[in-house]
Motif scaffolding. Sequence first.
Motif, PDB file in Angstrom:
ATOM      1  N   VAL A  18       0.832  -1.197   0.000  1.00  0.00           N
ATOM      2  CA  VAL A  18       0.000   0.000   0.000  1.00  0.00           C
ATOM      3  C   VAL A  18       0.872   1.253   0.000  1.00  0.00           C
ATOM      4  N   LEU A  19       1.897   1.234   0.796  1.00  0.00           N
ATOM      5  CA  LEU A  19       2.808   2.368   0.866  1.00  0.00           C
ATOM      6  C   LEU A  19       3.537   2.552  -0.469  1.00  0.00           C
ATOM      7  N   ALA A  20       3.981   1.437  -1.062  1.00  0.00           N
ATOM      8  CA  ALA A  20       4.654   1.512  -2.358  1.00  0.00           C
ATOM      9  C   ALA A  20       3.707   2.038  -3.437  1.00  0.00           C
ATOM     10  N   LEU A  21       2.440   1.623  -3.375  1.00  0.00           N
ATOM     11  CA  LEU A  21       1.442   2.099  -4.325  1.00  0.00           C
ATOM     12  C   LEU A  21       1.231   3.607  -4.180  1.00  0.00           C
ATOM     13  N   ALA A  22       1.180   4.077  -2.950  1.00  0.00           N
ATOM     14  CA  ALA A  22       1.023   5.508  -2.704  1.00  0.00           C
ATOM     15  C   ALA A  22       2.221   6.287  -3.248  1.00  0.00           C
ATOM     16  N   ILE A  23       3.413   5.739  -3.078  1.00  0.00           N
ATOM     17  CA  ILE A  23       4.629   6.409  -3.568  1.00  0.00           C
ATOM     18  C   ILE A  23       4.588   6.544  -5.086  1.00  0.00           C
ATOM     19  N   SER A  24       4.251   5.443  -5.777  1.00  0.00           N
ATOM     20  CA  SER A  24       4.208   5.501  -7.240  1.00  0.00           C
ATOM     21  C   SER A  24       3.094   6.417  -7.724  1.00  0.00           C
ATOM     22  N   SER A  25       1.979   6.443  -7.017  1.00  0.00           N
ATOM     23  CA  SER A  25       0.868   7.315  -7.401  1.00  0.00           C
ATOM     24  C   SER A  25       1.255   8.784  -7.267  1.00  0.00           C
ATOM     25  N   GLU A  26       1.936   9.123  -6.165  1.00  0.00           N
ATOM     26  CA  GLU A  26       2.379  10.506  -5.975  1.00  0.00           C
ATOM     27  C   GLU A  26       3.369  10.906  -7.069  1.00  0.00           C
ATOM     28  N   GLU A  27       4.247   9.989  -7.435  1.00  0.00           N
ATOM     29  CA  GLU A  27       5.222  10.280  -8.489  1.00  0.00           C
ATOM     30  C   GLU A  27       4.520  10.516  -9.826  1.00  0.00           C
ATOM     31  N   ASP A  28       3.551   9.652 -10.151  1.00  0.00           N
ATOM     32  CA  ASP A  28       2.816   9.813 -11.402  1.00  0.00           C
ATOM     33  C   ASP A  28       2.064  11.138 -11.446  1.00  0.00           C
ATOM     34  N   ASP A  29       1.431  11.495 -10.333  1.00  0.00           N
ATOM     35  CA  ASP A  29       0.658  12.741 -10.311  1.00  0.00           C
ATOM     36  C   ASP A  29       1.566  13.961 -10.466  1.00  0.00           C
ATOM     37  N   ALA A  30       2.745  13.905  -9.857  1.00  0.00           N
ATOM     38  CA  ALA A  30       3.690  15.013 -10.013  1.00  0.00           C
ATOM     39  C   ALA A  30       4.087  15.173 -11.482  1.00  0.00           C
ATOM     40  N   ARG A  31       4.312  14.056 -12.152  1.00  0.00           N
ATOM     41  CA  ARG A  31       4.686  14.116 -13.572  1.00  0.00           C
ATOM     42  C   ARG A  31       3.530  14.640 -14.413  1.00  0.00           C
ATOM     43  N   ILE A  32       2.308  14.257 -14.073  1.00  0.00           N
ATOM     44  CA  ILE A  32       1.143  14.767 -14.798  1.00  0.00           C
ATOM     45  C   ILE A  32       1.043  16.280 -14.641  1.00  0.00           C
ATOM     46  N   TYR A  33       1.204  16.770 -13.402  1.00  0.00           N
ATOM     47  CA  TYR A  33       1.113  18.213 -13.166  1.00  0.00           C
ATOM     48  C   TYR A  33       2.211  18.958 -13.913  1.00  0.00           C
ATOM     49  N   ARG A  34       3.411  18.395 -13.942  1.00  0.00           N
ATOM     50  CA  ARG A  34       4.487  19.058 -14.685  1.00  0.00           C
ATOM     51  C   ARG A  34       4.200  19.058 -16.184  1.00  0.00           C
ATOM     52  N   GLY A  35       3.566  17.995 -16.663  1.00  0.00           N
ATOM     53  CA  GLY A  35       3.169  17.971 -18.068  1.00  0.00           C
ATOM     54  C   GLY A  35       2.148  19.053 -18.377  1.00  0.00           C
ATOM     55  N   TYR A  36       1.179  19.215 -17.486  1.00  0.00           N
ATOM     56  CA  TYR A  36       0.200  20.287 -17.664  1.00  0.00           C
ATOM     57  C   TYR A  36       0.888  21.645 -17.659  1.00  0.00           C
ATOM     58  N   ALA A  37       1.841  21.819 -16.739  1.00  0.00           N
ATOM     59  CA  ALA A  37       2.538  23.106 -16.644  1.00  0.00           C
ATOM     60  C   ALA A  37       3.271  23.426 -17.939  1.00  0.00           C
ATOM     61  N   LEU A  40       0.902  24.506 -20.683  1.00  0.00           N
ATOM     62  CA  LEU A  40       0.278  25.811 -20.484  1.00  0.00           C
ATOM     63  C   LEU A  40       1.278  26.958 -20.415  1.00  0.00           C
ATOM     64  N   ARG A  41       2.557  26.664 -20.255  1.00  0.00           N
ATOM     65  CA  ARG A  41       3.515  27.698 -19.889  1.00  0.00           C
ATOM     66  C   ARG A  41       3.580  28.854 -20.879  1.00  0.00           C
ATOM     67  N   ALA A  42       3.564  28.559 -22.169  1.00  0.00           N
ATOM     68  CA  ALA A  42       3.733  29.625 -23.168  1.00  0.00           C
ATOM     69  C   ALA A  42       2.546  30.578 -23.197  1.00  0.00           C
ATOM     70  N   GLU A  43       1.331  30.030 -23.077  1.00  0.00           N
ATOM     71  CA  GLU A  43       0.136  30.857 -23.232  1.00  0.00           C
ATOM     72  C   GLU A  43      -0.503  31.238 -21.908  1.00  0.00           C
ATOM     73  N   PHE A  44      -0.331  30.389 -20.874  1.00  0.00           N
ATOM     74  CA  PHE A  44      -0.981  30.633 -19.584  1.00  0.00           C
ATOM     75  C   PHE A  44       0.057  30.492 -18.462  1.00  0.00           C
ATOM     76  N   PRO A  45       0.998  31.413 -18.366  1.00  0.00           N
ATOM     77  CA  PRO A  45       2.090  31.266 -17.393  1.00  0.00           C
ATOM     78  C   PRO A  45       1.629  31.232 -15.941  1.00  0.00           C
ATOM     79  N   SER A  46       0.559  31.945 -15.612  1.00  0.00           N
ATOM     80  CA  SER A  46       0.085  31.946 -14.224  1.00  0.00           C
ATOM     81  C   SER A  46      -0.453  30.577 -13.836  1.00  0.00           C
ATOM     82  N   SER A  47      -1.236  29.953 -14.710  1.00  0.00           N
ATOM     83  CA  SER A  47      -1.740  28.610 -14.434  1.00  0.00           C
ATOM     84  C   SER A  47      -0.607  27.591 -14.429  1.00  0.00           C
TER      85      SER A  47
END
Length: 324
Positions: A18-37, A40-47
Amino acid sequence: MRFAFNRKRFSDLSEQEVLALAISSEEDDARIYRGYAETLRAEFPSSAAVFDGMAAEEDIHRQRLIDLHIKRFGEVIPLIRREHVSGYYARRPVWLIENLGLERIRTEATAMERDAERFYLAAAASTKDAETRKLLGDLAAAEAGHQNTATDLSARHLDADSIVAEDDQERRQFLLTWVQPGLAGLMDGSVSTLAPIFATAFATQDTWTTFLVGLAASVGAGISMGFTEAASDDGSLSGRGSPWKRGFASGIMTTLGGLGHALPYLIPDFWTATTVAFVVVFIELWAIAWIQNKYMETPFFRAALQVVLGGALVFATGVLIGSG
């Protein structure tokens, strides 16, 4: 295709898993957020700054989980991911979300945190082991904290002026990428196919032949317009967006514009089919005028005069040639 019986049930996971699953999930979500960033960076720098901050928060929580794992189970973390566990919440592929616009990305980010919190709370309520329950409860609290962090980051980076500016930019991008090419295609398909379709109709008075000519003209024009739009501008300097999106919008709307008054000729009776086609043409032309007024801010009566007058002239040309 993967079925649920190829996955491990969440209830069968050990506390380490369960702990390992949580670790991998947090890592995946961080990568998703960085992908979104980055999207959006060129057109929506604040977001983009908001998603950078959310990714950093995910990194902090992942590190805390790693530290806890090392303390309890050692440094070797089992490889277990969302797709390995039956019933675990899934993330939609990033490429299905990042091209759908700023508001859709914001909504998806909120849903990501809410889904994770809800799952951890349900899992904590179902377990009988006190330590596991505490662990899952801590994870649920962490996900709830992420939602608060997102709110705080939004308040910090997205003031009223930034939100208005980004919403305006998103609307402009939507117009340039989808509405403008689609409108051009609809106008071309609706107007340019009038002459060949009605010339054929009045020359042959054969509904099936007229339909085939209309089908060929519509599909051919759609292919031509789609490739022309895609090849005319790669969007890197003009900011008009992906050439393939614009080409798709232009090609599809061109085809639909022509098919609108070709399909009535599937009706066997010539005059019935022609009457229905007249009505369809009238609706098409006024729809074009309405779209120009709503999205392109063209005064309605000027748009109506241009489109209806132009369409009427092309229509009359086709009828006269076909009747002659």
